[in-house]
Motif scaffolding. Structure first.
Motif, PDB file in Angstrom:
ATOM      1  N   ARG A 166       0.834  -1.204   0.000  1.00  0.00           N
ATOM      2  CA  ARG A 166       0.000   0.000   0.000  1.00  0.00           C
ATOM      3  C   ARG A 166       0.872   1.260   0.000  1.00  0.00           C
ATOM      4  O   ARG A 166       0.614   2.201  -0.762  1.00  0.00           O
ATOM      5  N   MET A 167       1.906   1.284   0.841  1.00  0.00           N
ATOM      6  CA  MET A 167       2.798   2.446   0.890  1.00  0.00           C
ATOM      7  C   MET A 167       3.473   2.662  -0.461  1.00  0.00           C
ATOM      8  O   MET A 167       3.585   3.791  -0.947  1.00  0.00           O
ATOM      9  N   ASN A 168       3.903   1.579  -1.089  1.00  0.00           N
ATOM     10  CA  ASN A 168       4.592   1.714  -2.366  1.00  0.00           C
ATOM     11  C   ASN A 168       3.648   2.202  -3.454  1.00  0.00           C
ATOM     12  O   ASN A 168       4.006   3.041  -4.278  1.00  0.00           O
ATOM     13  N   SER A 169       2.401   1.690  -3.472  1.00  0.00           N
ATOM     14  CA  SER A 169       1.448   2.084  -4.510  1.00  0.00           C
ATOM     15  C   SER A 169       1.036   3.541  -4.374  1.00  0.00           C
ATOM     16  O   SER A 169       0.715   4.204  -5.368  1.00  0.00           O
ATOM     17  N   GLU A 170       1.019   4.059  -3.141  1.00  0.00           N
ATOM     18  CA  GLU A 170       0.663   5.449  -2.909  1.00  0.00           C
ATOM     19  C   GLU A 170       1.824   6.406  -3.156  1.00  0.00           C
ATOM     20  O   GLU A 170       1.670   7.619  -3.084  1.00  0.00           O
ATOM     21  N   GLY A 171       3.006   5.847  -3.446  1.00  0.00           N
ATOM     22  CA  GLY A 171       4.161   6.683  -3.695  1.00  0.00           C
ATOM     23  C   GLY A 171       4.877   7.130  -2.443  1.00  0.00           C
ATOM     24  O   GLY A 171       5.752   8.012  -2.501  1.00  0.00           O
ATOM     25  N   ASN A 172       4.528   6.541  -1.305  1.00  0.00           N
ATOM     26  CA  ASN A 172       5.184   6.894  -0.047  1.00  0.00           C
ATOM     27  C   ASN A 172       6.516   6.151   0.075  1.00  0.00           C
ATOM     28  O   ASN A 172       6.674   5.051  -0.458  1.00  0.00           O
ATOM     29  N   PRO A 173       7.481   6.732   0.804  1.00  0.00           N
ATOM     30  CA  PRO A 173       8.782   6.049   0.957  1.00  0.00           C
ATOM     31  C   PRO A 173       8.646   4.759   1.764  1.00  0.00           C
ATOM     32  O   PRO A 173       7.879   4.683   2.722  1.00  0.00           O
ATOM     33  N   VAL A 174       9.384   3.741   1.343  1.00  0.00           N
ATOM     34  CA  VAL A 174       9.398   2.456   2.036  1.00  0.00           C
ATOM     35  C   VAL A 174      10.839   2.155   2.442  1.00  0.00           C
ATOM     36  O   VAL A 174      11.785   2.599   1.776  1.00  0.00           O
ATOM     37  N   ARG A 215      12.641  -4.603  -7.653  1.00  0.00           N
ATOM     38  CA  ARG A 215      12.606  -3.440  -8.537  1.00  0.00           C
ATOM     39  C   ARG A 215      13.095  -2.172  -7.836  1.00  0.00           C
ATOM     40  O   ARG A 215      13.466  -1.202  -8.488  1.00  0.00           O
ATOM     41  N   LEU A 216      13.074  -2.193  -6.513  1.00  0.00           N
ATOM     42  CA  LEU A 216      13.620  -1.071  -5.744  1.00  0.00           C
ATOM     43  C   LEU A 216      15.119  -1.223  -5.499  1.00  0.00           C
ATOM     44  O   LEU A 216      15.727  -0.394  -4.820  1.00  0.00           O
ATOM     45  N   GLY A 217      15.703  -2.292  -6.045  1.00  0.00           N
ATOM     46  CA  GLY A 217      17.146  -2.482  -5.988  1.00  0.00           C
ATOM     47  C   GLY A 217      17.636  -3.400  -4.896  1.00  0.00           C
ATOM     48  O   GLY A 217      18.858  -3.533  -4.693  1.00  0.00           O
ATOM     49  N   ALA A 218      16.738  -4.047  -4.170  1.00  0.00           N
ATOM     50  CA  ALA A 218      17.149  -4.879  -3.040  1.00  0.00           C
ATOM     51  C   ALA A 218      17.595  -6.264  -3.487  1.00  0.00           C
ATOM     52  O   ALA A 218      17.255  -6.739  -4.580  1.00  0.00           O
ATOM     53  N   ASP A 219      18.351  -6.902  -2.615  1.00  0.00           N
ATOM     54  CA  ASP A 219      18.741  -8.316  -2.773  1.00  0.00           C
ATOM     55  C   ASP A 219      17.699  -9.128  -2.004  1.00  0.00           C
ATOM     56  O   ASP A 219      17.615  -9.035  -0.778  1.00  0.00           O
ATOM     57  N   VAL A 220      16.875  -9.932  -2.709  1.00  0.00           N
ATOM     58  CA  VAL A 220      15.663 -10.512  -2.122  1.00  0.00           C
ATOM     59  C   VAL A 220      15.763 -12.032  -2.029  1.00  0.00           C
ATOM     60  O   VAL A 220      16.226 -12.707  -2.959  1.00  0.00           O
ATOM     61  N   THR A 221      15.305 -12.562  -0.877  1.00  0.00           N
ATOM     62  CA  THR A 221      15.181 -14.003  -0.675  1.00  0.00           C
ATOM     63  C   THR A 221      13.762 -14.306  -0.223  1.00  0.00           C
ATOM     64  O   THR A 221      13.246 -13.669   0.698  1.00  0.00           O
ATOM     65  N   VAL A 222      13.120 -15.275  -0.887  1.00  0.00           N
ATOM     66  CA  VAL A 222      11.791 -15.748  -0.491  1.00  0.00           C
ATOM     67  C   VAL A 222      11.962 -17.081   0.225  1.00  0.00           C
ATOM     68  O   VAL A 222      12.608 -17.999  -0.309  1.00  0.00           O
ATOM     69  N   VAL A 223      11.380 -17.193   1.413  1.00  0.00           N
ATOM     70  CA  VAL A 223      11.487 -18.423   2.201  1.00  0.00           C
ATOM     71  C   VAL A 223      10.095 -18.998   2.392  1.00  0.00           C
ATOM     72  O   VAL A 223       9.167 -18.293   2.800  1.00  0.00           O
ATOM     73  N   TYR A 224       9.948 -20.302   2.093  1.00  0.00           N
ATOM     74  CA  TYR A 224       8.640 -20.966   2.177  1.00  0.00           C
ATOM     75  C   TYR A 224       8.802 -22.291   2.908  1.00  0.00           C
ATOM     76  O   TYR A 224       9.808 -22.981   2.728  1.00  0.00           O
ATOM     77  N   ARG A 225       7.822 -22.647   3.710  1.00  0.00           N
ATOM     78  CA  ARG A 225       7.962 -23.825   4.568  1.00  0.00           C
ATOM     79  C   ARG A 225       7.619 -25.132   3.868  1.00  0.00           C
ATOM     80  O   ARG A 225       7.845 -26.202   4.425  1.00  0.00           O
TER      81      ARG A 225
END
Length: 802
Positions: free
Chosen positions: A342-350, A376-386
């Motif tokens: 929601r914050m990202n879609s409204e253009g607010n800083p995250v 897309r914001l430039g982060a190094d992302v890891t998804v963890v699933y059980r």
């Protein structure tokens, strides 16, 4: 007279023919028989089936017609008769005084069910296309794909909008349950169903006035309040407004769209185009939007009724993320998934930026929306699933795209605690999991592996393990109950315990997909309209349940040549870095029409009228244990569509012989007969030629009596015509009286002629320019040199003894 002699006699020479409707004619000798212990007055010598039907008993049958001699071909009308050692077909056995008959018993039910299975074993046909059954809104997918293939995109959009008002949005975000069961996949690849209706949706968005599936009805004077401008609420508002009711949509956010706007990232769904499509609701009369209005804060349900609204629909969505309930969850840097999107879609800083490490916990759609947004914001992302990859709730295409975009996937791990570093989250400790026994959802339950803990360092952690509605404001006096899962309780008509208050979408089902919420919005609009009309809502709930329970009966065998799916042009993975540009570039007109033309049209025109379908459902047959869709399981006949009025599909024929008997005994044309022997026998024309080369008089009696749709009347579409212009006075009487629509009028009279100019045929598209008529095809009067129409011969059964 022996039974064999009885069967070979004309119909009028056999059993007494007395209608099963009405009273027995006065003066007719009668007798008493007993059916299921009930005394019934019957006529000696008439068929037991006819006497039972007149007394109100519904003995199933697939080959009976009052105009015809009995054949006992389907073996469905079996009854048990005292003194007979086995069940007998009631259609040909004559009534005898004092008979004691049983027409309904467990043994007869099982026997009839078995007979149906034998009939279905070679029934190479289908009832409903599986794509339409699997779609929560039940779009007529073959219908709109056929229109698209013909280039009629606006009409295709109208057809989609009958049950799905926002085809562009769903073309981008739908998880495509229809494509998972598409039978084209048995040939090579499933059809890109969603992307096709997405094309039509984008096309009609450019129109000044969006097309509607049907004209808006006149104002009813009723007012409906819709709370929530998400997919469910906007859908309910659209169809309610089309019914003529005034609709006001309230939402706590300033802009429309709900979760579709604030929970789905821009790269999947551009908000400018989302607004253009949703604005079609406000083009309808008496429909308005009021943003920044929150239920429980700015108004209550009581307030809405006080303001004069006659019904209320709650489509509040699910805006609260589930808690992990592990230590450290309240640390700075741990962000709720919904708030993050929601914050990202409204253009607010995250708190996510280039070079930072982000861990997203979960395996659903929201998980990957958060992960791919962070990437897309430039982060190094890891998804963890059980659990494992195949048990993820997200569509496999999203998981694949995430990997291609550089997101790491870690499976079989569950969070134990959030690790603190410098007063904020610095990592997440996980424990390895192994899959145990299936849980209530059918997926195997994760079981912890002792001593397997490990830590993944991060700057931001995003738990995304689902969300629930926020119903803290609910009060008991409102008359609306909620469950422990924070969902609103409704009946089958989506109405709450409080009359006039309906609920649907995430707030009623829990967090679901957009297409499921749209489906509930559609059903709620139907229920609201019935409620405002004063109908019995218990009956409405039953009707909705009946409409939604539309099972398929049997598989179809692919019959089209292989043609691979037209690939959707996608934004290259390299260009997706640090960009929220839409990743689907969309079909062009040629690609959309080519992809739509791949549809196998898996829909039976006789669905809903077919007696075989009705009896199969009544006997609990929604699949076929004898039919595995293997080549040895069925006969595969080509269609005969060469006749001008009658369509023949031998794959649906069950050898009831009704067409044989009605054509021979009633009409006298004798166009049909049995060909082949045993399992290879089929009802067809002499020498299996096209019906147009028989003595058919185009009366349609065979199609009218066919119980399965193997013979059907053809919908007439004017293609060519002939008339003598010398004698025509343009009165139009021929157009009015033609029973099959073979004649029509345009602003300019249709003109064709023979006599002075020779015999000429005009094509349909030339009718409107008849004043400038020129011959388009010259056919000699004597016909000697005229080409003979192509003979369409469906392949016959295997040779005898082959």
């Amino acid at each position: 007279m022996s039974l064999l002699e009885r069967y070979t006699q004309p119909a009028e020479s056999q059993l007494p023919t007395v209608s099963h409707m009405g009273e027995i004619p006065s003066g007719q000798p009668t007798c008493s028989i007993w059916i299921d212990g009930k005394e019934v007055t019957a006529i000696p010598g008439e068929a037991i089936l006819r006497a039972a039907q007149r007394a109100g008993f519904e003995i199933p049958t697939l080959c009976d017609d009052e105009k015809l001699a009995p054949a006992a071909a389907c073996r469905m009308c079996l009854v048990e008769i005292e003194g007979y050692h086995r069940p007998m077909p009631s259609c040909h056995l004559p009534v005898e005084p004092g008979m004691k008959i049983t027409q309904a018993s467990d043994s007869l039910f099982k026997l009839r069910r078995q007979n149906l299975e034998y009939i279905l074993s070679d029934h190479n046909a289908y009832c409903m296309p599986p794509c339409q059954v699997s779609c929560p809104t039940h779009i007529d997918i073959p219908g709109y794909l056929e229109l698209m293939a013909k280039g009629q995109h606006v009409e295709a959009a109208r057809l989609v909008k009958e049950v799905l008002p926002f085809p562009y949005m769903l073309g981008l975000v739908c998880p495509k349950p229809c494509q998972e069961v598409c039978r084209r996949g048995l040939v090579e690849e499933e059809i890109a169903i969603c992307q096709c209706h997405g094309y039509t949706g984008e096309l009609v968005m450019e129109m000044e006035q969006a097309p509607t599936p049907f004209p808006q009805l006149p104002p009813t004077g009723k007012r409906v309040a819709v709370v929530g401008a998400g997919p469910a609420g906007m859908t309910a508002a659209y169809y309610t407004a089309l019914k003529g009711h005034a609709v006001t949509v309230f939402d706590m956010m300033q802009k429309q769209g709900g979760i579709a706007r604030y929970g789905i990232p821009e790269y999947r769904l551009p908000k400018v185009k989302l607004d253009k499509e949703l604005n079609s609701v406000w083009q309808l009369r008496d429909a308005e939007f009021k943003g920044g209005m929150m239920l429980g804060r700015d108004f209550s349900i009581d307030d809405l009724f006080t303001r004069g609204y006659d019904a209320v629909f709650l489509g509040l969505g699910a805006w609260r993320s589930n808690e992990l309930r592990v230590p450290g969850e309240d640390l700075p840097g741990v962000i709720e998934a919904i708030n993050y999107l929601r914050m990202n879609s409204e253009g607010n800083p995250v708190p996510v930026g280039k070079g930072q490490k982000v861990v997203v916990i979960g395996g659903g759609f929201t998980t990957f929306d958060c992960a791919r947004t962070s990437r897309r914001l430039g982060a190094d992302v890891t998804v963890v699933y059980r659990r494992s990859r195949k048990e993820m709730g997200a569509h496999y295409s999203e998981v694949d795209d995430a990997e291609h975009e550089g997101i790491r996937l870690e499976f079989f791990a569950a969070p134990v605690r959030f690790v603190e570093k410098n007063g904020r989250v610095g990592g997440v400790e996980f424990q390895r999991m192994a899959l145990g026994e299936p849980d209530a959802s059918g997926r195997r339950r994760p079981v912890p592996v002792e001593g397997s803990n490990f830590v993944i360092e991060c700057d931001t952690a995003i738990p995304a393990i689902g969300q629930v509605p926020n119903l803290d404001f609910f009060e008991r006096e409102q008359g609306v109950r909620k469950t422990k899962r924070e969902t609103v309780i409704t009946n089958g008509a989506l109405m709450t315990d409080r009359p006039g208050v309906f609920a649907g979408g995430d707030v009623q089902m829990g967090a679901r997909t957009v297409i499921e919420c749209v489906a509930q919005g559609k059903l709620a609009a139907k229920a609201i309209d019935r409620y405002l009309a004063g109908d019995d809502m218990a009956r409405v709930a039953e009707e909705i349940a009946e409409e939604e329970a539309v099972p398929e009966l049997i598989d179809i065998v692919p019959y089209k040549p292989e043609e691979p799916q037209v690939r959707m042009p996608m934004l290259p993975f390299k260009e997706r870095e640090l960009s929220f540009q839409l990743i689907e570039n969309g079909y062009d007109k040629n690609a959309a029409e080519k992809e739509a033309a791949r549809c196998l049209q898996c829909v039976c025109p006789d669905v809903g009228r077919c007696h075989l379908q009705r009896l199969s459902l009544e006997h609990g047959l929604t699949d076929n244990r004898f039919h595995r869709a293997e080549p040895v399981d069925y006969h595969d006949y080509e269609y005969d569509f060469s006749h001008d009025f009658i369509l023949r599909d031998l794959n649906k024929c069950i050898n009831c012989t009704q067409c044989v008997r009605i054509c021979r005994d009633v009409i006298g044309a004798n166009c049909y007969g049995l060909m082949g022997v045993g399992y290879d026998s089929i009802v067809t024309t002499p020498w299996n030629v096209s019906l147009k080369y028989t003595d058919c008089v185009s009366c349609g009696a065979c199609a009218e009596t066919c119980p399965t749709g193997a013979l059907m009347m053809r919908e007439r579409d004017l293609q060519t015509y002939e008339l003598d212009i010398v004698r025509c006075i343009y009165c139009g009487d021929c157009v009015e009286v033609c029973p099959h629509g073979a004649l029509g009028e345009t602003p300019n009279f249709e003109m064709s002629t023979y006599a002075r100019f020779g015999r000429t045929v005009l094509a349909k598209e030339e009718l409107a320019v008849a004043r400038t008529w020129k011959p388009s095809e010259d056919i000699p009067l004597d016909g000697h040199n005229a080409p003979r129409p192509p003979e369409i011969r469906p392949p016959g059964p295997p040779r005898w003894g082959a």
